[in-house]
Design a protein around this motif. Structure first.
Motif, PDB file in Angstrom:
ATOM      1  N   CYS A 194      65.327  56.965 -17.834  1.00 46.20           N
ATOM      2  CA  CYS A 194      65.394  56.725 -16.249  1.00 46.20           C
ATOM      3  C   CYS A 194      66.630  56.083 -16.107  1.00 46.20           C
TER       4      CYS A 194
ATOM      5  N   GLN B 270      67.281  54.402 -13.460  1.00 50.08           N
ATOM      6  CA  GLN B 270      66.928  53.022 -12.707  1.00 50.08           C
ATOM      7  C   GLN B 270      66.667  51.839 -13.806  1.00 50.08           C
ATOM      8  N   CYS B 271      65.691  52.203 -14.678  1.00 51.24           N
ATOM      9  CA  CYS B 271      65.091  51.265 -15.489  1.00 51.24           C
ATOM     10  C   CYS B 271      65.244  51.358 -17.002  1.00 51.24           C
TER      11      CYS B 271
ATOM     12  N   SER C 204      63.603  53.550 -18.957  1.00 51.54           N
ATOM     13  CA  SER C 204      62.465  53.820 -19.452  1.00 51.54           C
ATOM     14  C   SER C 204      62.602  55.032 -20.108  1.00 51.54           C
TER      15      SER C 204
ATOM     16  N   CYS D 185      59.305  58.054 -12.664  1.00 53.94           N
ATOM     17  CA  CYS D 185      59.495  57.533 -13.806  1.00 53.94           C
ATOM     18  C   CYS D 185      58.216  56.759 -14.055  1.00 53.94           C
TER      19      CYS D 185
ATOM     20  N   CYS E 105      59.273  52.294 -13.777  1.00 48.51           N
ATOM     21  CA  CYS E 105      59.607  52.000 -12.587  1.00 48.51           C
ATOM     22  C   CYS E 105      59.023  52.747 -11.381  1.00 48.51           C
TER      23      CYS E 105
ATOM     24  N   SER F  18      60.062  54.998  -9.913  1.00 42.10           N
ATOM     25  CA  SER F  18      60.999  55.533  -8.865  1.00 42.10           C
ATOM     26  C   SER F  18      60.999  57.092  -8.855  1.00 42.10           C
TER      27      SER F  18
HETATM   28 ZN   LIG Z   1      62.385  54.086 -14.171  1.00 41.91          ZN
END
Ligand SMILES: [Zn+2]
Length: 315
Positions: free
Chosen positions: A45, A47-48, A50, A64, A67, A69
Motif C-alpha cells: 500500500c 499509503q500505509c 500494508s 487497502c 488503512c 484507503s
Molecule cells: Zn494502506
C-alpha cells in the motif's frame, strides 16, 4: 544488454498471439497482470505500507485492508483515466510490438475497430512515450556522435507544408565492429550548447567520444570525456566510414520514416518517433515479440499518464 531480471517466456509473458488471447481472456486477467507488474514482489500500500492483498472494488479499484484507503490500479500507469477496457489496450500493445517496423494509427484503428482515428493516434503516442522510459541509463565506452538531417513536412504559418529539415543528433556505442545501444534527440541547432546538453544527458563521463571536426564538439575534455576527432582529410576515408555506426543508424531511421510512416512526420511529433525507434533498436536482440510486449507493459505500468492535450503539443 538492458535485460534487467530476465523474464521468462510462458511465465512472465505470452509467446504468440494464441497464447496472448488465452492469457488475457478477461478483464480480470488483465487487471491481475497489471497488478503483478506494478507490485512485482507483492502488493504494498502506497499509503500505509500494508502488504495484505487488497479488496477489489468496482472496475479498477483496490481498497487497502490496512488503512482502508482506495487505490486505483491504473493510477500512475499509462492507462490512468481510460474508459476503455484494459483488454483493448493490451491488444493495441501487442499489435504495436508485433509489427516489425512499428504500427501506424490507421493500422491500429483497423485492428481494434476503434471508432476514431484520433483515439488510435493518441494511443500510439502514449505507447511511444512509455517506450523511452527505461533508457535513462547513459551510454558508455566508445561512442560515436554526429548530427543527421531528417526531412519532414513542416507546416508554416499559413498551414502550407514546406520541406524543412530537422536536426537529429545520434549517439551510438561501439561494440566491436557492431553497434551497441543508441540515443537520439532532435535539437534546434547544432551549437556547442545543444550538443553538450545532449551528450551530458546521454553518455556517461569517462566515455570516449568520436566526432567529426565540427566546432560544436570542442571542449568535451573539460566535461570529463575522452575525445577523438575524425576528419576526412586526416583519415582519407569516405564520409560514411568516418562514423560508420552513426551513419548506419541515420540511414535505418530514414528508411523507417519513409516505410512505416510514409515520410509523414511533423517536427513537433518527431521526438515520439525517435523514442519508438530507440526502444526497438535497443531491444533488437529481444527476438521474441512477446518479450518486447512485456518490456512495453513494464513501462506502461510505471509511467504516469499523458493528457491528450500534452500529446498534441509535443513534449
Ligand atoms: Zn494502506
Amino acid at each position: 544488454m538492458d535485460e534487467q531480471a530476465r523474464p521468462l517466456l510462458g511465465v512472465d509473458y505470452p509467446g504468440n498471439f494464441q497464447e496472448f488471447e488465452a492469457w488475457f481472456a478477461t478483464e480480470v486477467d488483465c487487471r491481475n497482470y497489471l497488478a503483478r507488474l506494478r507490485w512485482p514482489s507483492g502488493f504494498c500500500c502506497p499509503q500505509c505500507g500494508s502488504r495484505d492483498a487488497p479488496w477489489l472494488t468496482g472496475r479498477s479499484g483496490l481498497r487497502c485492508k490496512g488503512c482502508r484507503s482506495d487505490i486505483s490500479l491504473t493510477g500512475g500507469t499509462l492507462f490512468e483515466g481510460t474508459r476503455k477496457p484494459l483488454q483493448d489496450w493490451y491488444r493495441a500493445m501487442w499489435f504495436v510490438t508485433s509489427q516489425k517496423h512499428g504500427a501506424s494509427a490507421l493500422g491500429l484503428q483497423r485492428v481494434l475497430g476503434l471508432g476514431s482515428y484520433q483515439t488510435a493516434w493518441a494511443w500510439l503516442h502514449k505507447m511511444r512515450r512509455a517506450m523511452v522510459l527505461p533508457d535513462r541509463d547513459r551510454l558508455t565506452g566508445t561512442v560515436e556522435v554526429d548530427e543527421t538531417f531528417i526531412g519532414a513536412p513542416e507546416e508554416d504559418v499559413h498551414g502550407r507544408e514546406t520541406e524543412k529539415k530537422a536536426i537529429v543528433v545520434v549517439a551510438a556505442e561501439q561494440r566491436g565492429k557492431a553497434i551497441g545501444r543508441i540515443r537520439l534527440q532532435r535539437i534546434e541547432d547544432a551549437s556547442a550548447e545543444r550538443l553538450r546538453a545532449f551528450i551530458q544527458k546521454s553518455v556517461s563521463e569517462g566515455s570516449l567520444l568520436i566526432t567529426d571536426g565540427w566546432s560544436g564538439y570542442t571542449g568535451l575534455e573539460n566535461l570529463g570525456y575522452g575525445h577523438a576527432i575524425r576528419t576526412l582529410q586526416r583519415s582519407g576515408l569516405p564520409a560514411h566510414e568516418l562514423l560508420p555506426r552513426v551513419h548506419r543508424i541515420a540511414s535505418l531511421l530514414k528508411r523507417w520514416f519513409l516505410g512505416t510512416l510514409q515520410g509523414g512526420v511533423q517536427h513537433r511529433h518527431l521526438d515520439y518517433y525517435l523514442d519508438e525507434f530507440t526502444f526497438r533498436f535497443n531491444r533488437r536482440s529481444s527476438r521474441s515479440r512477446g518479450l518486447l510486449f512485456y518490456r512495453l507493459m513494464q513501462q506502461a505500468a510505471n509511467c504516469g499518464q499523458t493528457p491528450y492535450r500534452a500529446l498534441v503539443g509535443g513534449k
